[in-house]
Design an enzyme around this catalytic site. Structure first.
Site, PDB file in Angstrom:
ATOM      1  N   SER A  21       0.837  -1.209   0.000  1.00 33.55           N
ATOM      2  CA  SER A  21       0.000   0.000   0.000  1.00 33.55           C
ATOM      3  C   SER A  21       0.862   1.245   0.000  1.00 33.55           C
ATOM      4  O   SER A  21       0.610   2.201  -0.752  1.00 33.55           O
ATOM      5  CB  SER A  21      -0.919   0.005   1.232  1.00 33.55           C
ATOM      6  OG  SER A  21      -1.835  -1.060   1.193  1.00 33.55           O
ATOM      7  N   ARG A  44       0.803   8.020   5.866  1.00 30.60           N
ATOM      8  CA  ARG A  44      -0.160   7.311   6.720  1.00 30.60           C
ATOM      9  C   ARG A  44      -1.546   7.940   6.659  1.00 30.60           C
ATOM     10  O   ARG A  44      -2.557   7.246   6.787  1.00 30.60           O
ATOM     11  CB  ARG A  44       0.340   7.239   8.167  1.00 30.60           C
ATOM     12  CG  ARG A  44       1.478   6.241   8.327  1.00 30.60           C
ATOM     13  CD  ARG A  44       1.724   5.784   9.752  1.00 30.60           C
ATOM     14  NE  ARG A  44       2.675   4.673   9.711  1.00 30.60           N
ATOM     15  CZ  ARG A  44       2.351   3.398   9.617  1.00 30.60           C
ATOM     16  NH1 ARG A  44       1.071   3.049   9.574  1.00 30.60           N
ATOM     17  NH2 ARG A  44       3.275   2.459   9.578  1.00 30.60           N
ATOM     18  N   HIS A  47      -2.923   6.556   3.541  1.00 35.48           N
ATOM     19  CA  HIS A  47      -3.210   5.146   3.779  1.00 35.48           C
ATOM     20  C   HIS A  47      -4.520   4.969   4.543  1.00 35.48           C
ATOM     21  O   HIS A  47      -5.293   4.041   4.275  1.00 35.48           O
ATOM     22  CB  HIS A  47      -2.048   4.526   4.565  1.00 35.48           C
ATOM     23  CG  HIS A  47      -2.167   3.056   4.762  1.00 35.48           C
ATOM     24  ND1 HIS A  47      -2.368   2.472   6.000  1.00 35.48           N
ATOM     25  CD2 HIS A  47      -2.121   2.020   3.879  1.00 35.48           C
ATOM     26  CE1 HIS A  47      -2.431   1.166   5.870  1.00 35.48           C
ATOM     27  NE2 HIS A  47      -2.277   0.866   4.586  1.00 35.48           N
TER      28      HIS A  47
END
Length: 216
Positions: A21, A44, A47
């Site tokens: 990812s 993040r 994500h």
């Protein structure tokens, strides 16, 4: 019961899924203005949200990431505006250095004072937090009124947060509260516009706690 599907996942290993990812995020995001430390947070956030527009809109005070790392390593608390943010933050990494993750919005005295003053619990929770969490990280993902109150208290010299992660989501005062935060000359992480929310606040704090852990 078994369900048949034509789609087969590339992998079912959690670490491999996360690694792939992150590779995809880096490939799709392309060139960006962030430093390596800032990009660890942005990555993040993307994500957690699958939102590249949100990721590109992230804004950082020049000292933000290091200030957050310093606060965690010093055992300062993390203050969440709501339980959803508190639940999502990785507590073992915070507690490892003597800190904890707090939320005040449902405290009985906060609810009582908010009712008495006919104002939001978010505002009163921030007033309580600054008395008990000096130098801590404030993670605000839902309540613009909490962020605006914290900004007011900072301007008045009543609050001294180590870092403000101000990313409230919504239509009423959310974008405006983040614009006000970006004017402060103290460590902050925010983003432009209405987007944000609990997952974004959580992702930012977790990214910083990972960076802090790696410095030890």
């Amino acid at each position: 019961m078994d369900f048949m599907t034509d789609f087969k996942p590339l992998t079912v290993q959690p670490q491999e899924i996360e690694a792939r990812s992150f590779e995809m995020i880096t490939e799709e995001l392309g060139e960006h203005p962030f430093t390596d430390e800032q990009y660890a947070v942005v990555q993040r956030v993307i994500h957690a949200s699958a939102d590249f527009e949100l990721g590109r809109s992230m804004m950082f005070h020049k000292d933000a990431v290091q200030a957050g790392i310093k606060a965690i390593l010093a055992g300062k608390p993390v203050v969440a505006d709501v339980q959803m943010v508190q639940v999502g933050i990785s507590k073992p990494r915070i507690e490892k250095f003597g800190g904890d993750v707090r939320v005040y919005i449902s405290d009985a005295d906060v609810m009582e004072e908010a009712k008495r003053l006919n104002t939001t619990r978010a505002i009163i929770s921030i007033r309580k937090a600054i008395r008990e969490a000096d130098g801590g990280i404030y993670a605000i993902g839902n309540a613009p009124t909490a962020l605006l109150e914290l900004i007011r208290l900072v301007k008045n010299g009543e609050a001294r947060p180590g870092l403000i992660v101000g990313v409230p989501v919504g239509f009423v005062s959310a974008a405006e509260s983040k614009e006000e935060l970006a004017k402060l000359d103290i460590p902050f992480i925010t983003n432009l516009g209405r987007k944000g929310g609990s997952p974004v606040a959580v992702a930012a704090v977790n990214a910083i706690s990972l960076l802090a852990e790696r410095q030890v």
